[in-house]
Each structure stands twice: as C-alpha cells, then as structure tokens.
Design an enzyme around this catalytic site. Structure first.
Site, PDB file in Angstrom:
ATOM      1  N   LEU A 192       0.995  -1.254  -0.100  1.00 40.40           N
ATOM      2  CA  LEU A 192      -0.003   0.112   0.147  1.00 40.40           C
ATOM      3  C   LEU A 192       0.785   1.211   0.146  1.00 40.40           C
ATOM      4  O   LEU A 192       1.926   1.351   0.488  1.00 40.40           O
ATOM      5  CB  LEU A 192      -1.017  -0.085   1.131  1.00 40.40           C
ATOM      6  CG  LEU A 192      -2.091  -1.116   1.219  1.00 40.40           C
ATOM      7  CD1 LEU A 192      -2.965  -0.707   2.674  1.00 40.40           C
ATOM      8  CD2 LEU A 192      -2.649  -1.267   0.088  1.00 40.40           C
ATOM      9  N   CYS A 193       0.424   2.208  -0.765  1.00 42.69           N
ATOM     10  CA  CYS A 193       1.246   3.534  -0.697  1.00 42.69           C
ATOM     11  C   CYS A 193       0.892   4.258   0.595  1.00 42.69           C
ATOM     12  O   CYS A 193       0.269   5.373   0.699  1.00 42.69           O
ATOM     13  CB  CYS A 193       0.672   4.366  -1.930  1.00 42.69           C
ATOM     14  SG  CYS A 193       1.581   5.852  -2.148  1.00 42.69           S
ATOM     15  N   LEU A 194       1.281   3.735   1.785  1.00 41.77           N
ATOM     16  CA  LEU A 194       1.242   4.184   3.093  1.00 41.77           C
ATOM     17  C   LEU A 194       2.310   4.114   3.912  1.00 41.77           C
ATOM     18  O   LEU A 194       2.823   2.892   3.928  1.00 41.77           O
ATOM     19  CB  LEU A 194       0.099   3.529   3.747  1.00 41.77           C
ATOM     20  CG  LEU A 194      -1.565   3.686   3.350  1.00 41.77           C
ATOM     21  CD1 LEU A 194      -2.269   2.892   4.353  1.00 41.77           C
ATOM     22  CD2 LEU A 194      -1.768   5.247   3.751  1.00 41.77           C
TER      23      LEU A 194
END
Ligand SMILES: Cc1ncc(COP(=O)(O)O)c(C=O)c1O
Length: 482
Positions: A405-407
């Site tokens: 995830l882009c987190l």
C-alpha cells in the site's frame, strides 16, 4: 554499540505444514497462477485438534459440545471439513449461520453467539439452533419472533459477564457483552415470562483474556447461576465457557525470552534498534527507566489449546476450593466450549511474493506483494518469522517487510524479521500457522489491491492436490475408503 546476532523467532511447525512447505514447485505454481497474497488452508489438520480437545473431556469425564468459533476464518473448506467431524459451530452473524447450515451442520450442532439483529434471530429460531443470548432485550425479541410465527420452543443460553469472587476479591474484566452476572434473577424472570417460547438450557461466558484466574471466577459464577436456576426449578444443564484457549506459535521458549529481553534493551538504547522507528510494543524509555507493558501475544505458550482447558478444569474454584472439572461432574453439568484460534492451529499459511529487496540506512528492506491486513500478525501482536520457501538455509538475514500500500504505515510487521537467507525478488515467503484470525479477518481491498485468493490443499494418493476453497468438499477420503 556493536551489531548483535540476528534474533530468530522460529514458528512451530507440525509435519503437515512442513510437508506443504517442501512442495516448492507447487507453491510457486499456485502463486503464479492465483496471485499474491495467496491463502492456503489445510482441512486435514482440523480433526486432530478436535480430538485433542475431546481427550480433555474424557480425562475429566465430562460431556458437552466443542463449537468452532467460525469468525476465526471465513473458509468454506475448513467449515465443511469440520462438519465431517463431531464438532459443532459457533456462528456470530446471519451470514455465518447460513454458511454453517450450507456446509452440512444440522441445527443441533450450531450455537448462535454475539449480539444479533432480527434477521439473524429469525433464521436461528426458524432452524431451531441454540441461541446464546447476549442481552435480555434479545431474549424478548427472540420470544416475540417465536410467538408470532408459532414456532417450536427455541433453546437458549444466557451469556453472563462481570463476575466477582467474594472470598478472594477477584473480578473478571468488564465486557460490553452479556447480562450482569450479579443479576441472574432478572434473567430468570424474563425467561419465565417467555416459557412458552424459550427453553433455558444453560449459561455462558466468553472472556477476551488468557488469564486463568479470571476464567476460574467466571466458571464458578456460572456454576452459581445454574444452582439458582435449579432452585427455581428451571432445568438448566450446561455451561458454555466460550473460547480463548490460545495457540503456541513458537518452537523455542529460549528464542522468545531472548527476543523480549533484547527488545527491552533496545528500547533503553542499550542495543541497536530491533523495530521500525524504535517502536517498543508498549515499552518505553523514561529517562533511562523502562516503563509500560509489553502489548504482545505471548507467542511461546507451553500451555495452550486443549492443555489450557485441562489446566482450567484442574484449577480449584476460588470459593469452593475444589477443581472446577470435579464441580461440573458432580453437578452433572455439560461443558460447552467455543475455540476459534486453537482449533485452527496448524491449519493454514499465507504466501506472498517478494517484489523488491533494497538496502537503506535503516537496514535491508523487502517489499512484498501483500499488505499488513493480508496477514494481520501485527494487529494481533503475534511475532514470528516467515519462512523463505524452497531456499536452502544460508546466512540468517534481518529484514524489514514492507507492504504494497502507498502508506508509510504499511509494514507487515514493525519489527525486523529474520529470514534463513538473503531474499531475492520472485522468492515466496510463507507466513505459517495463520489460519486463526490472520488470514482473512482484516483483509480489505484498499487501493484496489486484491484480497488474497484461498485454496485448500489435500492429500490425494499420498500427494498434495489443491482446489479453490469454495470448491472443496470432504469427499476424497470417503470415496477412497469405500
Ligand atoms: C463469543 C465468542 N466465542 C468464542 C470466540 C473465540 O475465541 P478464540 O478464537 O480466542 O478461541 C470469540 C472470539 O472473539 C467470541 O467472541
């Protein structure tokens, strides 16, 4: 500060999981064909777990149901395989009840637990499953449904909570579920009012803790509630003590002790960090003094699952001072249990592909084709290392595992894990013994990343065969035996 040797947390693996991990080509084929992450369930590992619990019943000469807490895994294959054992099932939603009935459980093997909506109560009443009532309002709502449709009487248990033991001043933790244990008379009055619709069969508790003293207080509280029923001529005969028997995830006690004491040293700054941004899992450094409490599941648990039940039954009741198992036997009370995690011990693993391996100042970073919710070890505070599939053991290598995830927060776990060799892109990591809660409980389609598909592996003519989870029915061994 000098570099310290890698700290390993080797998962406990029974032969069934070892045998699956030896199937390097099959596992790669499955992940290539079905994608990463991939959930694998092992239905054949269930029956021995059910039998180990039953052996404890025999030892204490007790009778009662072993209900599998379905919430621990959504798998159809596991549920259908369980239907082919003597176990029952604990369902906590309308969909779980539908699933259980469709998997082959007859209503006499099902208990409906947790807070329920009207539709759930309706199907429970219609099919005649046992209802473990969570509140007195639920009791009345169920009775009304039975009355309106003129259904046969529905069997009910009443879940109690907030037990206290007077002699030893011990109380069980607060719970937002259940009827206050100090007001059994109110519950009995309500049931008496609905005697034409409902038949009380017993009382229940489930405590979200591994602490045995609290459970002993709760069980003795349930015994007192049954006495109260009998005094009022209500023929209740069973006590359901819920789940929470636990699993031993690690092979070696020494590794766990070393890891947790080194973590304390790391938090105090006396050794290099072992976690992302120095995360302390509940521990903190206050001016050189260690404060807080380790908020982790005790991953090494020598007494867990059936052993934990055995120990609880051998524990003296806090007030009566006689073993709880003996008190149940003397009062001819059935003991029902609802293990989730413990029945799924060794029943599955999650595979993930390695996408990227890079070195940065924080260490070796390994990006996986999965995210933290696909194998929610961290959410449950269970620490164990993944297995590098099909790679010969080499230099133990510490890495941080990053999710897809882009987190910033999407770390599979916030600690460095130790792999048996340096990973390479394309490798597969196996998170073993993850069927209970880790596999699909929290998975989401955030960023439209796919939720892992699920396959069931079964032995066919001595070799591992597979099918999609929803296509598994426990028919193989039966046809072979015929
Ligand atoms: C009512 C009830 N029974 C059983 C369980 C299963 O617990 P475990 O998986 O720890 O055995 C739960 C878990 O939340 C529960 O709420």
């Amino acid at each position: 500060m000098t570099d310290s040797p890698p700290l390993e947390l080797t998962p406990r693996m029974e032969p069934v999981i070892q045998s699956v991990l030896a199937e390097n080509a099959l596992l790669h084929q499955l992940a290539d064909g079905l994608g990463s992450p991939l959930n694998i369930v092992l239905p054949e590992a269930l029956a021995p777990n059910v039998e180990s619990f039953r052996a404890v019943y025999r030892r204490h000469r007790l009778r009662g149901h072993i209900y599998f807490a379905h919430k621990a895994n959504r798998s159809a294959a596991l549920l259908r395989q369980l239907a082919a054992t003597e176990a029952g099932v604990d369902v906590a939603s309308l969909a779980e009840l539908q699933h259980a009935l469709g998997a082959g459980f007859t209503p006499d093997r099902v208990i409906a637990t947790g807070p329920k909506n009207r539709e759930f109560l309706w199907l429970a009443a219609r099919t005649g499953v046992l209802v473990n009532a969570d509140s007195l309002d639920e009791v009345s709502e169920l009775a009304a449904l039975v009355a309106v449709d003129r259904l046969p009487r529905v069997r009910v248990m009443v879940r109690l909570s907030g037990f206290a033991s007077h002699g030893v001043r011990l109380i069980s933790r607060r719970s937002r579920f259940g009827v206050p244990a100090d007001r059994p008379a109110e519950a009995l009055d309500r049931l008496e009012k609905h005697a034409d619709q409902l038949e009380l069969v017993g009382v229940a508790y489930h405590l979200d803790t591994i602490g045995q003293p609290e459970k002993a207080v709760a069980l003795e509280g349930c015994l007192a509630a049954i006495d109260e029923c009998r005094r009022r001529d209500v023929g209740a005969w069973s006590i359901d003590i819920g789940g929470g028997f636990g699993v031993n995830y690690l092979a070696d006690a020494g590794q766990w002790e070393r890891y947790t004491s080194e973590l304390a040293q790391a938090v105090l700054g006396r050794r290099p960090p072992m976690t992302w941004n120095g995360h302390g899992y509940g521990l903190r450094n206050e001016g050189g003094t260690l404060r807080g409490a380790l908020g982790l599941y005790p991953a090494y648990r020598p007494v867990s699952g059936p052993g934990y039940l055995d120990q609880l039954l051998a524990t003296p009741a806090p007030e009566q001072r006689r073993p709880l198992g003996e008190l149940l036997l003397d009062s001819m009370i059935d003991l029902d249990i609802e293990p989730g995690r413990a029945l799924l011990d060794q029943c599955g693993l999650v595979l993930s592909r390695v996408l990227e391996v890079r070195t940065e100042s924080s260490g070796l970073l390994v990006r996986l084709e999965m995210n933290a919710r696909d194998v929610s070890l961290e959410e449950h505070g269970v620490l164990m290392d993944p297995v590098l599939v099909g790679r010969a053991e080499d230099e133990p290598t510490e890495v941080f595992l990053l999710g897809n995830l882009c987190l910033e927060s999407d770390l599979i776990t916030r600690r460095k894990v130790t792999l048996s060799a340096r990973p390479r892109p394309g490798d597969l990591l196996a998170f073993v013994n993850t069927a209970g809660y880790f596999m699909d409980f929290s998975a989401t389609a955030a960023l439209r990343q796919p939720i892992g598909r699920k396959v069931a592996l079964y032995r066919d003519d001595g070799r591992w065969g597979w099918c999609l989870d929803e296509q598994y029915w426990p028919v193989h061994e039966r046809t072979e035996a015929a």
